[in-house]
Enzyme design. Structure first.
Site, PDB file in Angstrom:
ATOM      1  N   ASN A 163       0.918  -1.078   0.029  1.00 32.80           N
ATOM      2  CA  ASN A 163      -0.056   0.184   0.050  1.00 32.80           C
ATOM      3  C   ASN A 163       0.908   1.233  -0.080  1.00 32.80           C
ATOM      4  O   ASN A 163       1.581   1.394   0.978  1.00 32.80           O
ATOM      5  CB  ASN A 163      -0.815   0.087   1.319  1.00 32.80           C
ATOM      6  N   TRP A 164       0.838   1.876  -1.170  1.00 32.60           N
ATOM      7  CA  TRP A 164       1.831   3.024  -1.231  1.00 32.60           C
ATOM      8  C   TRP A 164       1.242   4.392  -0.438  1.00 32.60           C
ATOM      9  O   TRP A 164       2.069   5.272  -0.464  1.00 32.60           O
ATOM     10  CB  TRP A 164       2.254   3.338  -2.779  1.00 32.60           C
ATOM     11  N   LYS A 165       0.020   4.186  -0.100  1.00 33.36           N
ATOM     12  CA  LYS A 165      -0.530   5.393   0.437  1.00 33.36           C
ATOM     13  C   LYS A 165      -0.428   6.544  -0.337  1.00 33.36           C
ATOM     14  O   LYS A 165      -0.305   6.503  -1.586  1.00 33.36           O
ATOM     15  CB  LYS A 165       0.001   5.654   1.806  1.00 33.36           C
TER      16      LYS A 165
ATOM     17  N   HIS B 298      -9.364   0.724   5.253  1.00 34.44           N
ATOM     18  CA  HIS B 298      -8.010   1.134   5.830  1.00 34.44           C
ATOM     19  C   HIS B 298      -8.191   2.046   7.154  1.00 34.44           C
ATOM     20  O   HIS B 298      -9.109   2.752   6.966  1.00 34.44           O
ATOM     21  CB  HIS B 298      -6.872   1.583   4.705  1.00 34.44           C
TER      22      HIS B 298
ATOM     23  N   GLU C 248      -6.560   4.437   7.967  1.00 32.67           N
ATOM     24  CA  GLU C 248      -6.452   5.882   7.856  1.00 32.67           C
ATOM     25  C   GLU C 248      -7.925   6.484   7.206  1.00 32.67           C
ATOM     26  O   GLU C 248      -8.180   7.632   7.506  1.00 32.67           O
ATOM     27  CB  GLU C 248      -5.498   6.049   6.842  1.00 32.67           C
TER      28      GLU C 248
ATOM     29  N   GLU D 229      -5.184  -5.182  10.607  1.00 30.32           N
ATOM     30  CA  GLU D 229      -4.083  -4.135  10.818  1.00 30.32           C
ATOM     31  C   GLU D 229      -4.206  -3.312  12.226  1.00 30.32           C
ATOM     32  O   GLU D 229      -5.098  -2.464  12.101  1.00 30.32           O
ATOM     33  CB  GLU D 229      -4.093  -3.199   9.595  1.00 30.32           C
TER      34      GLU D 229
ATOM     35  N   GLY E  83       2.743   2.094  10.986  1.00 29.25           N
ATOM     36  CA  GLY E  83       3.778   3.236  10.739  1.00 29.25           C
ATOM     37  C   GLY E  83       4.425   3.568  11.941  1.00 29.25           C
ATOM     38  O   GLY E  83       5.174   4.711  12.154  1.00 29.25           O
TER      39      GLY E  83
ATOM     40  N   SER F  92       3.754  -2.297  10.501  1.00 30.83           N
ATOM     41  CA  SER F  92       5.236  -2.474  10.561  1.00 30.83           C
ATOM     42  C   SER F  92       5.628  -3.674  10.061  1.00 30.83           C
ATOM     43  O   SER F  92       6.796  -4.223  10.903  1.00 30.83           O
ATOM     44  CB  SER F  92       5.591  -2.025  11.963  1.00 30.83           C
TER      45      SER F  92
ATOM     46  N   GLY G 121       3.190  -1.270   4.159  1.00 34.16           N
ATOM     47  CA  GLY G 121       2.894   0.263   3.922  1.00 34.16           C
ATOM     48  C   GLY G 121       4.665   0.591   3.578  1.00 34.16           C
ATOM     49  O   GLY G 121       5.071   0.603   2.547  1.00 34.16           O
ATOM     50  N   GLY G 122       5.297   1.133   4.730  1.00 29.10           N
ATOM     51  CA  GLY G 122       6.707   1.651   4.683  1.00 29.10           C
ATOM     52  C   GLY G 122       7.611   0.681   3.680  1.00 29.10           C
ATOM     53  O   GLY G 122       8.325   1.266   2.706  1.00 29.10           O
TER      54      GLY G 122
HETATM   55  P1  13P Z   1       3.363   0.157   7.740  1.00 26.83           P
HETATM   56  O1  13P Z   1       4.043  -0.845   7.151  1.00 26.83           O
HETATM   57  O2  13P Z   1       3.991   1.370   7.078  1.00 26.83           O
HETATM   58  O3  13P Z   1       3.027   0.217   9.230  1.00 26.83           O
HETATM   59  O4  13P Z   1       1.912   0.301   7.248  1.00 26.83           O
HETATM   60  C1  13P Z   1       0.711  -0.670   7.123  1.00 26.83           C
HETATM   61  C2  13P Z   1      -0.129  -0.323   6.515  1.00 26.83           C
HETATM   62  O5  13P Z   1      -1.098   0.510   6.827  1.00 26.83           O
HETATM   63  C3  13P Z   1      -0.383  -0.958   5.321  1.00 26.83           C
HETATM   64  O6  13P Z   1      -1.759  -0.705   4.702  1.00 26.83           O
END
Ligand code: 13P
Length: 252
Positions: free
Chosen positions: A9-11, A95, A97, A167, A173, A213, A234-235
């Site tokens: 997920n590149w957000k 998600h 967020e 999640e 994050g 993470s 994510g990251g």
């Molecule tokens: P991180 O891997 O950066 O913690 O993010 C996870 C995420 O929200 C994937 O959708």
């Protein structure tokens, strides 16, 4: 057998040039990726049209969100039908967020799931508790509610098309990952919920991903659990050097 899946997920990251370079870089590294893993990336939606025209043998595309309505006056939104049109197979739904910053509720997410299934797209349904829920021991109740309210109206043929993604919000994050035991415990709980409602065979056919993470250093111990069928990253999805090792995190 259910699929092993690793989705990036590149957000809201990557300008156009960076995004294209990363996508092309991943494609050049496809031969390095475990062939038993379905690899998915969810770039910002503005890049989906271009990416869908670049041939990849291994990487499927996902949107990060879509609207619950078929079409109309919903400025700024994209529909499930538009994803179908571009042959973008997957879409994240709910998600944390989006739940936290855009007020998305389980009731709304139910409609998004329906819209996606109607367009024969695969929802990746995200759910998970915030830290205070875990600290008060309410995490199983919260997750149960998120899963039941948005998904349990589906019939067996429909639910089997949904990818689940646990999640825990406190792990997203933050660098704090759920321990392999915490992940397994919640995934097993969700699979039991599925088994109670839809039967064991259906529950066993559904992939449940872990997100929060997840990185090369911990992917193997997370994915080694019987009910953890991959990750939503994510990251670590923003670099080839970290994403490919996560894709290859399943012990053969
Ligand atoms: P991180 O891997 O950066 O913690 O993010 C996870 C995420 O929200 C994937 O959708």
């Amino acid at each position: 057998m259910r699929k092993n899946i690793v989705a990036g997920n590149w957000k809201m990251n990557m300008n156009h040039q960076e995004a294209l370079a990363l996508y092309n870089g991943l494609i050049s590294n496809e031969s390095e990726m475990d062939e038993n893993v379905q690899v998915i990336i969810a770039p910002p939606s503005i890049y989906l049209s271009e990416f869908s025209q670049i041939k990849s043998n291994r990487i499927a595309l996902a949107a990060q969100n879509c609207n619950e309505n078929e079409k109309g006056a919903y400025t700024g939104e994209i529909s499930a039908g538009m994803l179908e049109n571009l042959e973008v197979q997957y879409c994240l739904v709910g998600h944390s967020e989006r739940r936290a910053y855009y007020g998305e509720t389980n009731e709304l997410l139910k409609k998004k799931v329906d819209a996606l299934l109607q367009s024969e797209r695969t929802p990746i349904y995200c759910f998970g508790e915030v830290l205070s829920d875990r600290e008060t021991g309410n995490h199983f109740n919260i997750v149960k509610e998120q899963v039941i309210k948005a998904l349990f109206h589906l019939n067996e043929q429909q639910i089997i098309k949904v990818v689940f993604a646990y999640e825990p919000v406190w792990a997203i994050g933050t660098g704090v990952t759920a321990s392999p035991e915490q992940a397994q415990e919640m995934h097993e709980f969700v699979r039991e919920l599925l088994a109670e409602k839809y039967g064991q065979t259906t529950a066993e056919a559904i992939s449940i991903l872990y997100g929060g993470s997840c990185k090369p250093a911990n992917a193997k111990e997370l994915f080694a659990n019987p009910d953890v069928d991959g990750g939503l990253i994510g990251g670590a999805a923003l670099k080839i050097e970290t994403f490919v090792p996560v894709v290859n995190g399943f012990i053969k």
